[in-house]
Design a protein around this motif. Structure first.
Motif, PDB file in Angstrom:
ATOM      1  N   ASP A  82       5.818  11.295  -3.357  1.00 29.45           N
ATOM      2  CA  ASP A  82       6.617  10.674  -4.662  1.00 29.45           C
ATOM      3  C   ASP A  82       7.778  11.802  -4.959  1.00 29.45           C
ATOM      4  O   ASP A  82       8.848  11.781  -5.511  1.00 29.45           O
ATOM      5  N   SER A  83       8.028  12.548  -4.375  1.00 26.56           N
ATOM      6  CA  SER A  83       9.093  14.495  -4.019  1.00 26.56           C
ATOM      7  C   SER A  83      10.117  13.435  -3.653  1.00 26.56           C
ATOM      8  O   SER A  83      11.549  13.512  -3.940  1.00 26.56           O
ATOM      9  N   MET A  84       9.997  12.678  -2.366  1.00 27.57           N
ATOM     10  CA  MET A  84      10.743  12.209  -1.648  1.00 27.57           C
ATOM     11  C   MET A  84      10.985  11.390  -2.178  1.00 27.57           C
ATOM     12  O   MET A  84      12.643  11.428  -1.985  1.00 27.57           O
ATOM     13  N   LEU A  85      10.745  10.429  -3.366  1.00 23.21           N
ATOM     14  CA  LEU A  85      10.838   8.910  -3.060  1.00 23.21           C
ATOM     15  C   LEU A  85      11.996   9.555  -4.358  1.00 23.21           C
ATOM     16  O   LEU A  85      12.853   8.809  -5.095  1.00 23.21           O
ATOM     17  N   ALA A  86      12.095  10.682  -4.857  1.00 22.46           N
ATOM     18  CA  ALA A  86      12.391  10.647  -6.620  1.00 22.46           C
ATOM     19  C   ALA A  86      13.575  11.661  -5.971  1.00 22.46           C
ATOM     20  O   ALA A  86      14.791  11.393  -6.428  1.00 22.46           O
ATOM     21  N   ASP A  87      13.451  12.202  -4.513  1.00 21.80           N
ATOM     22  CA  ASP A  87      15.163  12.563  -4.150  1.00 21.80           C
ATOM     23  C   ASP A  87      15.625  10.629  -3.616  1.00 21.80           C
ATOM     24  O   ASP A  87      17.061  10.812  -3.679  1.00 21.80           O
ATOM     25  N   HIS A  88      14.943  10.411  -3.177  1.00 23.84           N
ATOM     26  CA  HIS A  88      16.235   8.733  -2.845  1.00 23.84           C
ATOM     27  C   HIS A  88      15.389   7.662  -2.266  1.00 23.84           C
ATOM     28  O   HIS A  88      13.943   7.149  -1.959  1.00 23.84           O
ATOM     29  N   PRO A  89      15.473   7.372  -3.566  1.00 31.52           N
ATOM     30  CA  PRO A  89      14.022   5.927  -4.203  1.00 31.52           C
ATOM     31  C   PRO A  89      14.510   4.617  -3.508  1.00 31.52           C
ATOM     32  O   PRO A  89      13.847   3.895  -3.749  1.00 31.52           O
ATOM     33  N   ASP A  90      15.299   4.632  -2.847  1.00 29.17           N
ATOM     34  CA  ASP A  90      16.061   3.543  -1.846  1.00 29.17           C
ATOM     35  C   ASP A  90      15.492   3.913   0.050  1.00 29.17           C
ATOM     36  O   ASP A  90      15.456   2.629   0.311  1.00 29.17           O
ATOM     37  N   ASN A  91      14.276   4.504  -0.082  1.00 30.58           N
ATOM     38  CA  ASN A  91      14.366   4.766   1.269  1.00 30.58           C
ATOM     39  C   ASN A  91      12.929   3.812   1.549  1.00 30.58           C
ATOM     40  O   ASN A  91      11.337   4.151   0.633  1.00 30.58           O
ATOM     41  N   ALA A  92      12.899   2.685   1.603  1.00 29.46           N
ATOM     42  CA  ALA A  92      11.359   1.166   2.064  1.00 29.46           C
ATOM     43  C   ALA A  92      11.211   2.541   3.307  1.00 29.46           C
ATOM     44  O   ALA A  92       9.121   2.019   2.430  1.00 29.46           O
ATOM     45  N   GLY A  93      10.663   2.583   3.629  1.00 30.07           N
ATOM     46  CA  GLY A  93       9.637   3.428   5.025  1.00 30.07           C
ATOM     47  C   GLY A  93       8.922   4.253   4.390  1.00 30.07           C
ATOM     48  O   GLY A  93       7.909   4.719   4.366  1.00 30.07           O
ATOM     49  N   THR A  94       9.748   5.386   3.174  1.00 28.49           N
ATOM     50  CA  THR A  94       8.988   6.732   2.696  1.00 28.49           C
ATOM     51  C   THR A  94       8.614   5.842   1.181  1.00 28.49           C
ATOM     52  O   THR A  94       7.476   5.701   1.777  1.00 28.49           O
ATOM     53  N   GLN A  95       8.214   4.557   0.911  1.00 31.35           N
ATOM     54  CA  GLN A  95       8.262   3.698   0.036  1.00 31.35           C
ATOM     55  C   GLN A  95       6.822   2.744   0.784  1.00 31.35           C
ATOM     56  O   GLN A  95       5.739   2.999  -0.273  1.00 31.35           O
ATOM     57  N   LYS A  96       6.617   1.564   1.657  1.00 32.87           N
ATOM     58  CA  LYS A  96       5.809   2.020   2.878  1.00 32.87           C
ATOM     59  C   LYS A  96       4.673   2.991   2.914  1.00 32.87           C
ATOM     60  O   LYS A  96       3.945   2.574   2.866  1.00 32.87           O
ATOM     61  N   PHE A  97       4.844   4.092   3.119  1.00 36.62           N
ATOM     62  CA  PHE A  97       3.906   5.190   3.377  1.00 36.62           C
ATOM     63  C   PHE A  97       3.107   5.141   2.615  1.00 36.62           C
ATOM     64  O   PHE A  97       2.156   5.831   2.231  1.00 36.62           O
ATOM     65  N   LYS A  98       3.827   5.387   1.498  1.00 35.58           N
ATOM     66  CA  LYS A  98       3.171   6.153   0.318  1.00 35.58           C
ATOM     67  C   LYS A  98       2.236   5.041  -0.240  1.00 35.58           C
ATOM     68  O   LYS A  98       1.140   5.098  -0.574  1.00 35.58           O
ATOM     69  N   CYS A  99       2.546   3.469  -0.045  1.00 37.44           N
ATOM     70  CA  CYS A  99       1.464   2.875  -0.265  1.00 37.44           C
ATOM     71  C   CYS A  99       0.172   2.344   1.040  1.00 37.44           C
ATOM     72  O   CYS A  99      -0.945   2.359   0.532  1.00 37.44           O
ATOM     73  N   LEU A 100       0.072   3.180   1.959  1.00 36.69           N
ATOM     74  CA  LEU A 100      -0.122   3.822   3.163  1.00 36.69           C
ATOM     75  C   LEU A 100      -1.321   4.686   2.167  1.00 36.69           C
ATOM     76  O   LEU A 100      -2.859   4.197   2.532  1.00 36.69           O
ATOM     77  N   LEU A 101      -1.221   5.668   2.064  1.00 38.02           N
ATOM     78  CA  LEU A 101      -1.803   6.899   1.548  1.00 38.02           C
ATOM     79  C   LEU A 101      -3.053   5.706   0.150  1.00 38.02           C
ATOM     80  O   LEU A 101      -3.414   6.760   0.679  1.00 38.02           O
ATOM     81  N   LEU A 102      -2.376   5.094  -0.740  1.00 35.65           N
ATOM     82  CA  LEU A 102      -2.638   4.865  -1.655  1.00 35.65           C
ATOM     83  C   LEU A 102      -3.944   3.838  -1.554  1.00 35.65           C
ATOM     84  O   LEU A 102      -5.393   3.805  -2.081  1.00 35.65           O
ATOM     85  N   LYS A 103      -3.736   3.409  -0.239  1.00 34.89           N
ATOM     86  CA  LYS A 103      -5.009   3.251   0.575  1.00 34.89           C
ATOM     87  C   LYS A 103      -5.708   3.414   0.810  1.00 34.89           C
ATOM     88  O   LYS A 103      -7.403   3.135   0.273  1.00 34.89           O
ATOM     89  N   ASN A 104      -5.462   4.661   1.331  1.00 36.25           N
ATOM     90  CA  ASN A 104      -6.616   5.896   2.241  1.00 36.25           C
ATOM     91  C   ASN A 104      -7.225   6.960   1.445  1.00 36.25           C
ATOM     92  O   ASN A 104      -8.018   7.257   1.168  1.00 36.25           O
ATOM     93  N   ILE A 105      -6.489   7.100  -0.162  1.00 36.00           N
ATOM     94  CA  ILE A 105      -7.769   7.604  -1.249  1.00 36.00           C
ATOM     95  C   ILE A 105      -8.386   6.260  -2.350  1.00 36.00           C
ATOM     96  O   ILE A 105      -8.280   6.952  -3.406  1.00 36.00           O
TER      97      ILE A 105
END
Length: 220
Positions: A112-135
Motif C-alpha cells: 500500500d505504501s508503494m502504491l501511494a508513491d506509484h498508484p499507476d504501477n499495475a504490477g504492484t497493484q496485482k501483487f496486492k490482490c495476490l496478498l489479499l487472497k493469501n490473507i
C-alpha cells in the motif's frame, strides 16, 4: 505443476513486462547488485550494497537449509534492512523478507505504501490482490482490487500498438485482471491467447502463466 515459490513472479510476468518503464524490482526475487547491473549499483551507497548482499545471502539459504531457521534469520535481519537508504532497494529487500517469512499483513502494508508513491504501477497493484487472497480477505474486496488492476492495465493497453511484441502480454494482463475481478468470460479469452501462439517457446510460457492463473495462487 508450477512451484509455489515461483508463483508470484509468474503471475506478475505480464505486468512487469508492460510496465518496464516504471515498475519496481520484482517482489519475489533478490535484488540484483551484481557488477554487471550498473544501473542499480550506481544508485546505491556502499553501505546499502553491503546490506543488500547480506539479505541476498540469507535468501539463497532457502534452497539449501532448514526453511524455518532461514525465516527466523530473515526476520532478525529486518532492523538492518530498515537502514537501507535507497527507498526502492529497501522496499525490495523488505518485501522479500515479508513474503518468504509469510508476514503477509506486513507485505500488504508495504505494498500500500508503494502504491501511494506509484498508484499507476499495475504490477504492484496485482501483487496486492495476490496478498489479499493469501490473507483471506472477502471475495468482493479481492475482486475490487483486480478491477483496479484491470483499469491500470487498460490504460497501458490503449497506448501500445497491436504489432508491438509486448502487446500479447499486456492483453494477457488485462484479461487476467478482468477474470479475477469476476468476469468469467475472460477465461476463454486467456485460453485463446495460449491457443493462438505460433512460437513454441511463447506458447509454453503462456501455458505456464495460464496454469498459474487458474491455481489457488498461494504465496510461498
Amino acid at each position: 505443476m508450477i512451484k509455489k515459490t515461483h508463483l508470484a513472479s509468474v503471475l506478475l510476468l505480464s505486468t512487469i513486462s508492460i510496465a518496464c518503464n516504471n515498475t519496481t524490482q520484482s517482489e519475489s526475487k533478490p535484488l540484483d547488485v551484481s557488477p554487471t547491473n550498473k544501473e542499480i549499483k550506481e544508485q546505491l551507497s556502499q553501505d546499502d550494497l553491503a546490506l543488500i548482499k547480506q539479505s541476498n545471502l540469507i535468501l539463497e539459504k532457502l534452497s539449501t537449509e532448514d526453511t524455518d531457521k532461514v525465516k527466523n534469520e530473515l526476520k532478525a535481519f529486518i532492523p538492518q534492512a530498515l537502514k537501507i537508504k535507497n527507498k526502492k532497494a529497501k522496499n525490495t529487500v523488505l518485501m522479500n523478507i515479508f513474503v518468504q517469512s509469510k508476514m503477509y499483513p506486513e507485505a500488504l502494508e508495504l505494498t500500500d505504501s508503494m502504491l501511494a508513491d506509484h498508484p499507476d504501477n499495475a504490477g504492484t497493484q496485482k501483487f496486492k490482490c495476490l496478498l489479499l487472497k493469501n490473507i483471506n480477505r472477502t471475495d468482493q474486496e479481492i475482486k475490487n482490487c483486480y478491477a483496479i488492476t484491470a483499469s491500470l492495465v487498460k490504460t497501458q493497453l490503449n497506448q501500445i500498438d497491436e504489432m508491438d511484441s509486448l502487446h500479447p502480454y499486456i492483453l494477457w494482463a488485462y484479461y487476467s485482471a478482468m477474470y479475477h475481478a469476476g468476469g468469467d468470460e475472460y477465461k476463454n479469452k486467456l485460453q485463446t491467447i495460449v491457443r493462438t501462439q505460433t512460437d513454441e517457446n511463447k506458447k509454453n510460457q503462456f501455458e505456464s502463466m495460464y496454469e498459474a492463473e487458474m491455481s489457488e495462487q498461494q504465496l510461498p
